[in-house]
Write a protein that holds these residues in place. Structure first.
Motif, mmCIF file in Angstrom:
data_model
loop_
_atom_site.group_PDB
_atom_site.id
_atom_site.type_symbol
_atom_site.label_atom_id
_atom_site.label_comp_id
_atom_site.label_asym_id
_atom_site.label_seq_id
_atom_site.Cartn_x
_atom_site.Cartn_y
_atom_site.Cartn_z
ATOM 1 N N VAL A 56 0.922 -1.020 -0.104
ATOM 2 C CA VAL A 56 -0.036 -0.062 0.230
ATOM 3 C C VAL A 56 0.449 1.015 -0.633
ATOM 4 O O VAL A 56 0.358 2.500 -0.877
ATOM 5 C CB VAL A 56 -0.833 0.054 1.208
ATOM 6 N N ASP A 57 2.318 1.324 0.287
ATOM 7 C CA ASP A 57 3.396 2.018 0.417
ATOM 8 C C ASP A 57 3.792 2.309 -0.576
ATOM 9 O O ASP A 57 3.963 3.474 -1.063
ATOM 10 C CB ASP A 57 4.436 1.772 1.452
ATOM 11 N N GLY A 58 3.683 1.679 -1.280
ATOM 12 C CA GLY A 58 4.459 1.458 -2.766
ATOM 13 C C GLY A 58 3.089 2.132 -4.282
ATOM 14 O O GLY A 58 3.856 1.325 -5.118
ATOM 15 N N TYR A 59 1.428 2.192 -3.854
ATOM 16 C CA TYR A 59 0.865 1.897 -4.710
ATOM 17 C C TYR A 59 0.394 2.843 -4.819
ATOM 18 O O TYR A 59 0.303 4.029 -4.632
ATOM 19 C CB TYR A 59 -0.558 1.949 -4.009
ATOM 20 N N ILE A 60 0.050 2.333 -6.791
ATOM 21 C CA ILE A 60 0.335 3.829 -7.718
ATOM 22 C C ILE A 60 -1.137 3.503 -8.544
ATOM 23 O O ILE A 60 -0.884 2.662 -8.710
ATOM 24 C CB ILE A 60 1.363 4.037 -8.709
ATOM 25 N N PRO A 61 -1.715 4.378 -8.501
ATOM 26 C CA PRO A 61 -3.199 4.352 -8.882
ATOM 27 C C PRO A 61 -2.933 4.378 -10.676
ATOM 28 O O PRO A 61 -1.484 5.280 -11.098
ATOM 29 C CB PRO A 61 -3.660 5.602 -8.599
ATOM 30 N N ARG A 101 -4.561 10.295 -6.751
ATOM 31 C CA ARG A 101 -3.036 9.981 -6.314
ATOM 32 C C ARG A 101 -3.318 10.340 -4.084
ATOM 33 O O ARG A 101 -2.855 9.563 -3.367
ATOM 34 C CB ARG A 101 -2.074 11.195 -7.213
ATOM 35 N N ARG A 102 -4.176 11.403 -4.216
ATOM 36 C CA ARG A 102 -4.620 11.628 -3.081
ATOM 37 C C ARG A 102 -5.282 10.585 -2.248
ATOM 38 O O ARG A 102 -4.985 10.683 -1.428
ATOM 39 C CB ARG A 102 -5.543 13.206 -2.832
ATOM 40 N N MET A 103 -6.060 9.677 -2.869
ATOM 41 C CA MET A 103 -6.278 8.867 -2.557
ATOM 42 C C MET A 103 -6.223 7.386 -2.307
ATOM 43 O O MET A 103 -5.731 7.110 -1.447
ATOM 44 C CB MET A 103 -7.829 8.352 -2.994
ATOM 45 N N ALA A 104 -4.609 7.131 -2.713
ATOM 46 C CA ALA A 104 -3.597 6.501 -2.500
ATOM 47 C C ALA A 104 -3.386 6.639 -1.615
ATOM 48 O O ALA A 104 -2.905 6.004 -0.373
ATOM 49 C CB ALA A 104 -3.224 6.269 -3.474
ATOM 50 N N SER A 110 -14.740 1.923 -2.232
ATOM 51 C CA SER A 110 -13.927 2.432 -3.419
ATOM 52 C C SER A 110 -12.779 1.418 -2.109
ATOM 53 O O SER A 110 -11.185 1.148 -2.686
ATOM 54 C CB SER A 110 -13.270 3.909 -2.783
ATOM 55 N N VAL A 111 -12.788 1.211 -0.249
ATOM 56 C CA VAL A 111 -11.553 0.980 -0.398
ATOM 57 C C VAL A 111 -11.529 -0.601 -0.153
ATOM 58 O O VAL A 111 -10.633 -1.225 -0.473
ATOM 59 C CB VAL A 111 -11.742 1.051 1.469
ATOM 60 N N ASP A 112 -12.528 -1.598 -0.319
ATOM 61 C CA ASP A 112 -12.926 -2.756 -0.390
ATOM 62 C C ASP A 112 -12.076 -2.873 -2.364
ATOM 63 O O ASP A 112 -10.946 -3.775 -1.532
ATOM 64 C CB ASP A 112 -14.421 -2.978 -0.997
ATOM 65 N N MET A 113 -12.158 -2.226 -3.092
ATOM 66 C CA MET A 113 -11.429 -2.369 -3.999
ATOM 67 C C MET A 113 -10.292 -1.911 -4.021
ATOM 68 O O MET A 113 -9.166 -2.947 -5.208
ATOM 69 C CB MET A 113 -12.768 -1.620 -5.577
#
Length: 324
Positions: free
Chosen positions: A123-128, A136-139, A229-232
């Motif tokens: 999750v820390d490296g997640y790039i949408p 990017r803000r939601m990431a 959104s969090v689930d997906m």
């Protein structure tokens, strides 16, 4: 219900009054409304001409679909059953279906330390995929949300819908309002999580130029980030971890809450702490209505009994038989 893109059956007014009654009583009923819209279309497509519904008319509605599990079928029958009981209370003579569906017991996934480490690295490296600033803000929001779910044992809906005014970054506390069972509770965060939240909130303040109403704003900052959104996002991120390929079941964000409860009890047992004495505190912290509900949570946790059972003096007390 009055959206012209949706067919309106003869029972639409009863659906409207039923939803109004539930929401006046404090129930959200958004998921139930979607099911009732499906039932409205079901009645419309079958040309229901009379609100007095017969048993045969409901036969197809009560049949399990290939894409459904038992709990989904049970939910679908249950919400229509409540609607029809509402109609009976208004003087409509209609058949009331029974809900005899046996719900499947789905065991939670209790994350190992290795899996948690992989998840948080991912999750820390997640790039949408979308390069938009909003995504990017939601990431950045996901990085805090997943940690809150695990470190505080919050429900997904509690975390997503927490107002900014309920987060005290000085004391490191969260006020969870009107949670399940319509109860409020105060949740203390660990120091390292509090520090992460402070840095996150500085980022949010810089991004917006003001403090949004919600601690986790959605695409439209007037609304909080949706649970879905969090689930997906959780599924996408989890599936990038090495452990996902060896995992037989599909974890959900709620399993982080299960893991929090299991890990707390495991730690107490290993330390020789009186687990039975600590249970009321854990019950209040996670917002359960009763001790039995907390017992049930870890009664279904496959990773717990192996630890507790080593402590013979505790096992009979800490893991009582709890009926599903």
């Amino acid at each position: 219900m009055n959206n012209p893109s949706n067919p309106t059956s003869i029972i639409a007014p009863y659906i409207e009054s039923f939803l109004q009654e539930k929401r006046t009583s404090g129930f959200d009923y958004r998921t139930e409304e979607l099911l009732l819209l499906r039932f409205d279309r079901y009645c419309y497509e079958r040309k229901l001409r009379n609100a007095e519904i017969a048993k045969d008319f409901l036969q197809d509605w009560c049949m399990k679909l290939d894409t459904e599990c038992n709990s989904q079928l049970s939910k679908r029958i249950s919400v229509v059953r409540r609607l029809l009981l509402h109609m009976v209370s208004l003087g409509v003579e209609t058949y009331i279906p029974r809900n005899d569906v046996h719900r499947e017991l789905v065991l939670p996934h209790i994350f190992t330390d290795k899996e948690l480490k992989e998840l948080f690295i991912a999750v820390d490296g997640y790039i949408p995929k979308s390069p938009s600033f909003v995504h990017r803000r939601m990431a950045n929001e996901y990085r805090i949300i997943f940690r809150m779910l695990y470190c505080c044992g919050l429900r997904n809906s509690e975390c997503c819908g927490i107002p900014t005014e309920c987060v005290d970054l000085e004391s490191g506390t969260l006020m969870v309002l009107d949670s399940k069972g319509h109860k409020d509770r105060l949740v203390k965060m660990a120091d390292d999580l509090t520090e992460l939240c402070r840095r996150y909130w500085e980022y949010i303040g810089t991004w917006f130029g003001y403090s949004p109403k919600w601690f986790f704003p959605g695409k439209n900052p007037e609304n909080h980030i949706p649970n879905t959104s969090v689930d997906m996002a959780f599924t996408r991120i989890w599936e990038t971890t090495p452990s996902a390929r060896q995992c037989n079941n599909k974890p959900t964000p709620h399993d982080l809450r299960f893991t929090f409860i299991t890990d707390r009890i495991n730690e107490w047992a290993k330390e020789g702490t009186d687990v039975n004495a600590m249970m009321p505190y854990l019950q209040k912290y996670v917002g359960h209505k009763s001790l039995e509900e907390t017992y049930y949570y870890y009664h279904t946790s496959s990773g717990l009994y192996d630890v507790i059972s080593k402590f013979d003096s505790l096992s009979d007390v800490v893991i009582p038989e709890v009926k599903a």
